[in-house]
Design a protein around this motif. Sequence first.
Motif, PDB file in Angstrom:
ATOM      1  N   LEU A  34      37.798  46.358  36.847  1.00  0.00           N
ATOM      2  CA  LEU A  34      37.952  45.312  35.833  1.00  0.00           C
ATOM      3  C   LEU A  34      39.360  45.298  35.244  1.00  0.00           C
ATOM      4  O   LEU A  34      39.957  44.240  35.053  1.00  0.00           O
ATOM      5  N   THR A  35      39.906  46.480  34.952  1.00  0.00           N
ATOM      6  CA  THR A  35      41.236  46.543  34.354  1.00  0.00           C
ATOM      7  C   THR A  35      42.272  45.901  35.265  1.00  0.00           C
ATOM      8  O   THR A  35      43.127  45.129  34.811  1.00  0.00           O
ATOM      9  N   ASP A  36      42.216  46.211  36.564  1.00  0.00           N
ATOM     10  CA  ASP A  36      43.162  45.612  37.508  1.00  0.00           C
ATOM     11  C   ASP A  36      42.985  44.103  37.580  1.00  0.00           C
ATOM     12  O   ASP A  36      43.976  43.356  37.686  1.00  0.00           O
ATOM     13  N   TYR A  37      41.733  43.654  37.523  1.00  0.00           N
ATOM     14  CA  TYR A  37      41.494  42.205  37.565  1.00  0.00           C
ATOM     15  C   TYR A  37      42.144  41.513  36.376  1.00  0.00           C
ATOM     16  O   TYR A  37      42.852  40.508  36.534  1.00  0.00           O
ATOM     17  N   VAL A  38      41.925  42.059  35.183  1.00  0.00           N
ATOM     18  CA  VAL A  38      42.487  41.438  33.984  1.00  0.00           C
ATOM     19  C   VAL A  38      44.008  41.487  34.012  1.00  0.00           C
ATOM     20  O   VAL A  38      44.681  40.542  33.576  1.00  0.00           O
ATOM     21  N   ARG A  39      44.563  42.575  34.537  1.00  0.00           N
ATOM     22  CA  ARG A  39      46.016  42.712  34.578  1.00  0.00           C
ATOM     23  C   ARG A  39      46.653  41.689  35.515  1.00  0.00           C
ATOM     24  O   ARG A  39      47.761  41.204  35.265  1.00  0.00           O
ATOM     25  N   ASN A  40      45.978  41.328  36.589  1.00  0.00           N
ATOM     26  CA  ASN A  40      46.580  40.488  37.623  1.00  0.00           C
ATOM     27  C   ASN A  40      46.129  39.035  37.612  1.00  0.00           C
ATOM     28  O   ASN A  40      46.777  38.183  38.227  1.00  0.00           O
ATOM     29  N   VAL A  41      45.041  38.719  36.937  1.00  0.00           N
ATOM     30  CA  VAL A  41      44.523  37.355  36.989  1.00  0.00           C
ATOM     31  C   VAL A  41      45.471  36.381  36.287  1.00  0.00           C
ATOM     32  O   VAL A  41      46.148  36.744  35.316  1.00  0.00           O
ATOM     33  N   LYS A  42      45.540  35.162  36.776  1.00  0.00           N
ATOM     34  CA  LYS A  42      46.389  34.121  36.193  1.00  0.00           C
ATOM     35  C   LYS A  42      45.490  33.035  35.600  1.00  0.00           C
ATOM     36  O   LYS A  42      45.170  32.051  36.253  1.00  0.00           O
ATOM     37  N   TRP A  43      45.069  33.243  34.356  1.00  0.00           N
ATOM     38  CA  TRP A  43      44.253  32.236  33.712  1.00  0.00           C
ATOM     39  C   TRP A  43      45.107  31.052  33.273  1.00  0.00           C
ATOM     40  O   TRP A  43      46.231  31.222  32.792  1.00  0.00           O
TER      41      TRP A  43
END
Length: 444
Positions: free
Chosen positions: A411-420
């Motif tokens: 989850l942490t990696d997802y939040v760090r890399n996602v482009k909302w």
Amino acid sequence: VILKPDRGLQARSDTASAEHMKQVRAGLSDEQARRLAAESEELERLSGTPNSAEAIAMLPQLKVKDLPAKPKHIATTVESLGSGNELLVNDVFTNGVNYLDLNFDLTGLPPDLWPYLAQYTDAVHKLGAAGMNYEQVSRRIASHTGGISCWPWFQTRAAGSDRPLYGMQFSIKALDDQVEPALEVVHALLFALDSSDRNRLRDVLIQDLAQCRTELIFGAGAPPSHAASGLTAGAYLANLVNGLPQLPLVTALTSRFDELATDLMRKIDAIRNVLLVRGRFIASFTGSERGAAAVRNALGRWIKEMRTEPIKASPTGFVPCSKPARSGLAAPIEIAHCAQVMPAPHFSHPDSILLSVGTHIVSMDYMINELRFKGNAYGASCRYDSLGSLMFLTTFRDPHVARTLKVFDKLTDYVRNVKWTQADIDRAIIGVAKGDERPIRPES
């Protein structure tokens, strides 16, 4: 009951269906059949074609700017009842129905009584009072009220996580012409709860054991409650009263009833006596002026029957976990419920608003996609409890435990890399705001 397919029945059904289609075709000309086939083909093509961006843009959509600039305000009058007790009278139209909530502060409850709050609430719901057995009390509740409920809760004050707030809540609703007798029933349950009917108490415990086995073993609530119990005092008490510790407690009370019944009755009575101290309760009323007057009179009389003694904090038995831990709970089920719980900023922290929006979008975009759609769990969520200072990652009826834990870890990696995009954020803001922008209901 095992349902097996009946091959003969299926064959007969297929034959009947084919015969019906032949009859339909026989009633159509060749031109009609060709036109029907073309229409069906076109319908299938249209149903598989997504709407264009231009068409979607024509649909009305809620924007962040459409949200109210200020939260809704309920006009409330705070009245002093004396002895430190207050009555909140809320100005909301109720159409002849009256709602009363009584919240009793549990500060200072002796440590040995905390686990028995569940048995106290069961006694309120399922035992007799004031010389009446359970059946007689139930008849009076059904005759004069729309229901009486009682439950413990564990939170913090909005001002900070260092200000715990633990309470026992009573809720009642009644029509205008039934307020007085309804209050009499509440008075009986509060002041004269009778736990001495051993046969009825045994039956209630047997019901509780069945409920514990169903909800705690097969339900999704036990894993997050168990995981959170080492993080905050409130979560520890909530797990003690509503979580897995209740299963061995109720099992012992049931299997050793003759030995433990007298002590259980004593504990139920002791909890009742703790509540009946002046200054412990705050009341909230929504209803007619006639109902408010009846509530004022009743509460004024009740206070005079209560004891006067200091309310002092006492240890709850909570010991925080010193480091992150993993535990597995084995049960006779073929799927799992998974949970990961972590500390989070309190409601009073400026980041709590951002975290509310963030967990909403993570739940929709990451958790459901990875765990519900790809992992086949029946449900998945990322939830933020702002007053409890906790964040929960959970799955419900999950066939892939190891995969789920890896998704939690990423989850942490997802939040760090996602482009909302701003549109993504706006949708999340609206999704969070809807909880506070629901229509005002008198009961709530």
